[in-house]
Design a protein around this motif. Structure first.
Motif, mmCIF file in Angstrom:
data_model
loop_
_atom_site.group_PDB
_atom_site.id
_atom_site.type_symbol
_atom_site.label_atom_id
_atom_site.label_comp_id
_atom_site.label_asym_id
_atom_site.label_seq_id
_atom_site.Cartn_x
_atom_site.Cartn_y
_atom_site.Cartn_z
ATOM 1 N N PRO A 143 29.281 39.784 44.321
ATOM 2 C CA PRO A 143 30.033 39.840 43.064
ATOM 3 C C PRO A 143 30.057 38.489 42.352
ATOM 4 O O PRO A 143 30.050 37.435 42.992
ATOM 5 C CB PRO A 143 31.447 40.224 43.510
ATOM 6 N N HIS A 144 30.084 38.547 41.045
ATOM 7 C CA HIS A 144 30.184 37.358 40.195
ATOM 8 C C HIS A 144 31.515 37.453 39.458
ATOM 9 O O HIS A 144 31.774 38.451 38.770
ATOM 10 C CB HIS A 144 29.002 37.305 39.230
ATOM 11 N N HIS A 161 31.223 32.466 41.246
ATOM 12 C CA HIS A 161 32.234 32.434 40.186
ATOM 13 C C HIS A 161 31.841 31.436 39.107
ATOM 14 O O HIS A 161 31.001 30.567 39.318
ATOM 15 C CB HIS A 161 33.606 32.059 40.752
ATOM 16 N N GLU A 162 32.485 31.602 37.970
ATOM 17 C CA GLU A 162 32.484 30.612 36.901
ATOM 18 C C GLU A 162 33.939 30.378 36.553
ATOM 19 O O GLU A 162 34.742 31.316 36.520
ATOM 20 C CB GLU A 162 31.713 31.106 35.676
ATOM 21 N N ARG A 208 23.815 35.958 29.389
ATOM 22 C CA ARG A 208 24.779 35.506 30.387
ATOM 23 C C ARG A 208 24.930 36.582 31.454
ATOM 24 O O ARG A 208 24.921 37.770 31.163
ATOM 25 C CB ARG A 208 26.137 35.259 29.722
ATOM 26 N N ARG A 209 25.066 36.150 32.679
ATOM 27 C CA ARG A 209 25.294 37.099 33.764
ATOM 28 C C ARG A 209 26.651 37.777 33.572
ATOM 29 O O ARG A 209 27.654 37.134 33.291
ATOM 30 C CB ARG A 209 25.267 36.365 35.111
ATOM 31 N N ARG A 210 26.658 39.062 33.724
ATOM 32 C CA ARG A 210 27.884 39.852 33.557
ATOM 33 C C ARG A 210 28.836 39.586 34.729
ATOM 34 O O ARG A 210 28.409 39.439 35.863
ATOM 35 C CB ARG A 210 27.523 41.331 33.494
ATOM 36 N N PHE A 211 30.115 39.542 34.442
ATOM 37 C CA PHE A 211 31.111 39.369 35.496
ATOM 38 C C PHE A 211 31.462 40.713 36.112
ATOM 39 O O PHE A 211 31.639 41.704 35.409
ATOM 40 C CB PHE A 211 32.390 38.708 34.946
ATOM 41 N N ASP A 212 31.576 40.732 37.421
ATOM 42 C CA ASP A 212 32.005 41.933 38.132
ATOM 43 C C ASP A 212 33.526 42.021 38.202
ATOM 44 O O ASP A 212 34.077 43.104 38.375
ATOM 45 C CB ASP A 212 31.442 41.921 39.560
ATOM 46 N N GLY A 213 34.182 40.871 38.094
ATOM 47 C CA GLY A 213 35.635 40.849 38.179
ATOM 48 C C GLY A 213 36.200 39.596 37.542
ATOM 49 O O GLY A 213 35.466 38.663 37.197
ATOM 50 N N TYR A 214 37.505 39.599 37.401
ATOM 51 C CA TYR A 214 38.217 38.539 36.688
ATOM 52 C C TYR A 214 39.453 38.150 37.481
ATOM 53 O O TYR A 214 40.151 39.009 38.025
ATOM 54 C CB TYR A 214 38.643 39.034 35.300
ATOM 55 N N VAL A 215 39.724 36.839 37.521
ATOM 56 C CA VAL A 215 40.931 36.329 38.169
ATOM 57 C C VAL A 215 41.672 35.485 37.136
ATOM 58 O O VAL A 215 41.130 34.488 36.644
ATOM 59 C CB VAL A 215 40.606 35.485 39.423
#
Length: 154
Positions: free
Chosen positions: A5-6, A37-38, A65-72
């Motif tokens: 995951p990213h 992560h970014e 841009r690489r798509r995010f799988d999740g967000y924090v």
């Protein structure tokens, strides 16, 4: 690992030292899971939903841009003498929840709402309650749930 995951970590910087500790906990948890992560920063908790919305919307305009799988979402709100705290806390939580529901996002909520700095440190400290790690873990678990429901492209 291609299937890792990213994750987008968004940190509210109003209480910088507390935010940094939350990020430290989140990054360690993400690394432990083998995810990437970014890290992005915004001025305060009120801006957290907008930053995530920008990321989601950018996929409509820019596919490089690489798509995010999740967000924090990480930050800290400490009650003051006025009702500003209540407004920002409610709008931040509402905005993040609306995004998660509207866009089917895997979102880990790590915004502390406390009475004082001592409470904030107990919750942010990686040696104590480590709420940054908790938010990252919640995000990772929601990513897995989305995969179970085939709501991802992987």
């Amino acid at each position: 690992m291609a299937d890792a995951p990213h994750i987008m970590i968004v940190e509210a910087r109003f209480h910088e030292d507390i935010g940094e500790e939350l990020v430290r906990g989140a990054m360690a948890e993400i690394a432990k899971a083998g995810a990437t992560h970014e890290h992005f920063q915004v001025p305060g908790a009120f801006e957290l939903p907008a930053a995530i919305q920008y990321s989601v919307k950018s996929m409509d305009f820019y596919s490089g841009r690489r798509r995010f799988d999740g967000y924090v979402a990480l930050g800290c709100l400490i009650r003051g003498e006025t009702t500003h705290y209540d407004t920002v806390a409610a709008e931040c939580a509402r905005g993040l929840n609306d995004l998660a529901l509207r866009h089917t996002l895997a979102l880990g909520y790590g915004v502390l709402t406390v009475e004082n700095r001592e409470q904030a440190w107990v919750r942010a400290s990686v040696a104590q309650k480590n709420r940054g790690a908790d938010a990252a873990r919640a995000c990772l678990e929601m990513i897995e749930l989305k995969r179970q429901f085939r709501l991802t492209s992987r």
